[in-house]
Each structure stands twice: as C-alpha cells, then as structure tokens.
Design an enzyme around this catalytic site. Structure first.
Site: not given
Ligand code: 13P
Length: 272
Positions: A106, A187, A193
């Site tokens: 992110e 990740e 998510g």
C-alpha cells in the site's frame, strides 16, 4: 537453488504481527489490547501489533510489561531535519516501538515507496535497533506472466543492501542473533484484503526462493535464521495450514488482526 528449510524451521521463533492499517481509534484499540492481554500466553511466538502512529505510545503503555511487541507501519530514513510530516526511527523508539513495517504494497503503490527507499528505511531502523518487517510481493499480472521471480529478487536485494551496509544490527528480542533482527514479509498484492490466498505450494515455493536469495546475498547462516512471514488474507481458518509450511515462520495479518478472537487463533496456530 533448492532449499531444504525443513530441518531448520525450529531454530526460528515464530512471529505474528497485526497490521492495523488505518483502523482502530483509541477506544477500540484499548479494548482490543485489553482483550488480547486477557487471553492465553503464547511463549512459542513473538506477537506484535502495529497501530496508527499516534497510538503507538499509548498501546505500548497499555501493553505494560506484557511481551506484546508494539511497532509502527512506516518510518522515514532520516533521523531529523526539515522533513515536514515525517517520523524518524529514534522518534519511534522513544514512543516504545520495537519494530516497524516497511515497503508494504500500500505504501509502494499509493505513496510511491521505491526499493531504494525501502533499503534506506531498513538501514535506518537497524541503526536505531528497531526490527524492520520488510514487505515484498507481486501483482496477479506479474505472477501470471512469470516476472514475479525477478521482481521479488530485486525487492529482496534492495532490503539486503540495507542490512549489508549496517554492520551491527540488533534485535529487541534476540540481541545475540543479528538475523533475528529483521523479518521479511511475503505479501502477494492480489491476496491482500481479497479473501484469496496462493496455494500452500505456491507460498512455500516463494518462501524457499526468498531464503535461497538471502543465502546468495547475505550468506547461508543469515538466511537460515531470518524469519520470513506470509501475509495476505490470513484468517483463523487458513492459518494452521499456511504456518505449517517449512519456510513460513509466521504471519503479517491485516483484517483478522482487528478482532482478538481471530488474531489469537492465528497466534495459537503456530504452537507445536
Ligand atoms: P489482510 O490480512 O487484510 O489481507 O491484509 C494483509 C496485509 O496487508 C498485512 O500487512
């Protein structure tokens, strides 16, 4: 290079970190910490939470003398100066942080964090005796077209350059072992998510590749001792199978870390 990690896994203390992202206001955070502290002890694993920056000091205070590690989600690599809005490693340490997430996808995609910046952040954190939790991972397109291996290697080498230029890293929980002073978190962006995870084989394949790449760059002993976490839709239901993989040493957990029940179940999945 093949990597037989299975015999060595027991040398690495498992670690589970809750990345709260931009969630949990003060009262919610307090309630979650209280609930976690009322839960069972977890001597087999290091457990940490990374709240929003303004709550790091409060969470550390609430955690009191418990073994819960408290960390930050980002850091700037300069210690002080004219850098409006940034926070350097020593400020984090003064607030009670003992680790810091860097290079999260992110931050890379939304805030322009580059490999070069991630390497500098790793170096700055180690210098301040904070444990970096350095994240890497590919998009679904990169997995499909096979470019993930070059990408992951480049991301990992940037992190290794931050470690390599730091001569004496130390770790809050294990001063004697420099490699325990940094965690790598794999990740895959497409798993974050989304409720979708790679297969167990895909996760193990990447983790073994990362350990072999670490061995090439920083030596076999360092690679053997470094904890490599998996992150991306880890839940109370899938944690046990993922955490049992030979080269998986723990989890970086987003959504499921916001509830004491699911987070504690993930921590428990690492016992035995
Ligand atoms: P989720 O567990 O919500 O998929 O988030 C993973 C993550 O980004 C942790 O850093």
């Amino acid at each position: 290079m093949p990597w037989d990690g299975s015999r060595k896994k027991s040398m690495r203390k498992p670690i589970v970190i809750g990345n709260w992202k931009l969630n949990l206001h003060r009262e919610e955070a307090r309630a979650l910490i209280d609930e976690l502290l009322r839960g069972p002890a977890h001597p087999w694993a290091d457990v940490g939470v990374a709240p929003v920056l303004t709550l790091v000091e409060a969470v550390k205070t609430w955690a009191n003398k418990s073994p819960l590690l408290v960390g930050a989600q980002n850091v700037f690599y300069e210690e002080k100066g004219a850098f409006t809005g940034e926070c350097g490693p020593r400020f984090l340490a003064e607030a009670g942080a003992s680790f810091c997430i860097v290079g999260h996808s992110e931050r890379r995609t939304l805030f322009g964090e580059t490999n070069d910046m991630v390497g500098k952040k790793v170096q700055a954190l180690l210098k301040a005796s904070l444990m970096p939790v350095a994240c890497i991972g590919e998009t679904l397109a990169q997995r499909k077209d096979g470019s993930l291996w070059d990408l992951l290697k480049a991301q990992l080498k940037a992190i290794a350059s931050g470690i390599g230029s730091q001569s004496n890293p130390s770790n809050p929980s294990n001063q004697a072992n420099p490699a325990m002073g940094i965690c790598i978190a794999y990740e895959p962006i497409w798993a974050i998510g989304t409720g979708v995870t790679p297969t167990a084989n895909e996760v193990e394949e990447v983790h073994a590749f990362l350990r072999a790449t670490l061995a090439e760059t920083l030596g076999k002993a360092f690679a053997n001792e470094t904890r490599i976490l998996y992150g991306g839709s880890v839940t109370a239901d899938n944690a046990k199978a993922l955490m049992a993989l030979p080269n998986v040493d723990g989890a970086l957990v987003g959504g499921a870390s916001l509830k004491a029940g699911s987070f504690s179940t993930i921590v428990a999945s690492l016992s035995a």
